[in-house]
Design a protein around this motif. Structure first.
Motif, short mmCIF file in Angstrom:
data_model
loop_
_atom_site.label_atom_id
_atom_site.label_comp_id
_atom_site.label_asym_id
_atom_site.label_seq_id
_atom_site.Cartn_x
_atom_site.Cartn_y
_atom_site.Cartn_z
N TRP A 103 0.83 -1.21 0.00
CA TRP A 103 0.00 0.00 0.00
C TRP A 103 0.86 1.25 0.00
O TRP A 103 0.50 2.26 -0.59
N ASP A 104 1.99 1.16 0.66
CA ASP A 104 2.92 2.30 0.67
C ASP A 104 3.42 2.59 -0.75
O ASP A 104 3.46 3.74 -1.18
N ALA A 105 3.81 1.52 -1.47
CA ALA A 105 4.30 1.69 -2.84
C ALA A 105 3.19 2.20 -3.76
O ALA A 105 3.43 3.04 -4.62
N VAL A 106 1.98 1.71 -3.57
CA VAL A 106 0.85 2.16 -4.39
C VAL A 106 0.55 3.63 -4.11
O VAL A 106 0.28 4.41 -5.04
N ALA A 107 0.61 4.04 -2.85
CA ALA A 107 0.36 5.44 -2.50
C ALA A 107 1.44 6.35 -3.11
O ALA A 107 1.14 7.42 -3.63
N LYS A 108 2.69 5.90 -3.05
CA LYS A 108 3.77 6.68 -3.66
C LYS A 108 3.57 6.78 -5.17
O LYS A 108 3.78 7.84 -5.76
N LEU A 109 3.18 5.66 -5.79
CA LEU A 109 2.94 5.68 -7.24
C LEU A 109 1.81 6.65 -7.58
O LEU A 109 1.90 7.39 -8.55
N ALA A 110 0.75 6.63 -6.77
CA ALA A 110 -0.37 7.54 -7.03
C ALA A 110 0.08 9.00 -6.94
O ALA A 110 -0.29 9.83 -7.78
N ALA A 111 0.88 9.32 -5.93
CA ALA A 111 1.38 10.69 -5.78
C ALA A 111 2.29 11.07 -6.94
O ALA A 111 2.16 12.15 -7.53
N ILE A 112 3.22 10.18 -7.28
CA ILE A 112 4.15 10.46 -8.37
C ILE A 112 3.40 10.59 -9.69
O ILE A 112 3.67 11.49 -10.49
N THR A 113 2.45 9.69 -9.92
CA THR A 113 1.66 9.73 -11.15
C THR A 113 0.89 11.04 -11.24
O THR A 113 0.83 11.67 -12.30
N GLY A 114 0.29 11.45 -10.14
CA GLY A 114 -0.45 12.71 -10.13
C GLY A 114 0.43 13.90 -10.44
O GLY A 114 0.08 14.75 -11.27
N ILE A 115 1.58 13.96 -9.81
CA ILE A 115 2.51 15.07 -10.03
C ILE A 115 3.02 15.08 -11.47
O ILE A 115 3.02 16.11 -12.14
N ARG A 116 3.42 13.91 -11.96
CA ARG A 116 3.96 13.85 -13.32
C ARG A 116 2.89 14.11 -14.37
O ARG A 116 3.16 14.73 -15.39
N THR A 117 1.68 13.65 -14.11
CA THR A 117 0.58 13.92 -15.05
C THR A 117 0.28 15.42 -15.07
O THR A 117 0.06 16.01 -16.13
N PHE A 118 0.28 16.04 -13.91
CA PHE A 118 0.07 17.49 -13.79
C PHE A 118 1.15 18.24 -14.57
O PHE A 118 0.85 19.14 -15.36
N LEU A 119 2.42 17.87 -14.35
CA LEU A 119 3.52 18.51 -15.06
C LEU A 119 3.40 18.30 -16.57
O LEU A 119 3.58 19.23 -17.36
N ASN A 120 3.09 17.08 -16.95
CA ASN A 120 2.98 16.76 -18.37
C ASN A 120 1.83 17.51 -19.03
O ASN A 120 1.95 17.98 -20.16
N PHE A 121 0.72 17.65 -18.33
CA PHE A 121 -0.43 18.38 -18.87
C PHE A 121 -0.05 19.82 -19.20
O PHE A 121 -0.30 20.31 -20.30
#
Length: 146
Positions: A103-121
């Motif tokens: 769950w820790d890894a999934v939470a980190k992935l969710a945060a990283i994915t959100g940040i990178r998607t935001f930056l990419n957008f």
């Protein structure tokens, strides 16, 4: 436990334990491959950014004070490459989480994915805006801009 140790353990186990031993070996091989793939994707992202940085610096020195539109073109080209590097990094994070889905890894992935998607957008939005004003560095104005 290395792959070779796991293989020896499978060979020494009784027939009843072969299935669980084989599953253990397959899982370990998959984890090793995923780790290699993650590092490989991260390496591609880093190499992409490094090459883009060198090419961008060369273009900046070559076309330093020519035109504001040329500067925007250089920014556009760098932005496209950075967006590509972000995609490689996101893929590496997904592969890394696939092998250790805590769950820790999934939470980190969710945060990283959100940040990178935001930056990419926002990076893609800026690239689209720059494409409307930029033209190639060879000095030829595209049909769109004439």
């Amino acid at each position: 436990m290395s792959v070779y140790t796991a293989w020896i353990a499978i060979a020494l186990n009784s027939d009843a334990e072969h299935t669980s031993g084989f599953t253990l070996l397959a899982e370990r091989l998959l984890q090793e491959f995923a780790t290699f793939l993650k590092v490989f994707l991260e390496g591609i992202a880093i190499l992409t950014v490094a090459i883009a940085l060198l090419l961008t610096l060369r273009k900046i020195l070559r076309f330093w004070r020519r035109d504001r539109v040329l500067q925007e073109t250089i920014r556009l080209e760098l932005g496209v490459v950075l967006a590509l590097a972000l995609e490689f990094l996101l893929a590496a994070d997904i592969v890394g989480t696939a092998i250790s889905p805590s769950w820790d890894a999934v939470a980190k992935l969710a945060a990283i994915t959100g940040i990178r998607t935001f930056l990419n957008f926002f990076l893609q939005r800026e690239v689209r805006e720059l494409q409307q004003t930029a033209y190639p560095l060879d000095g030829k104005v595209s049909e769109k801009l004439k």
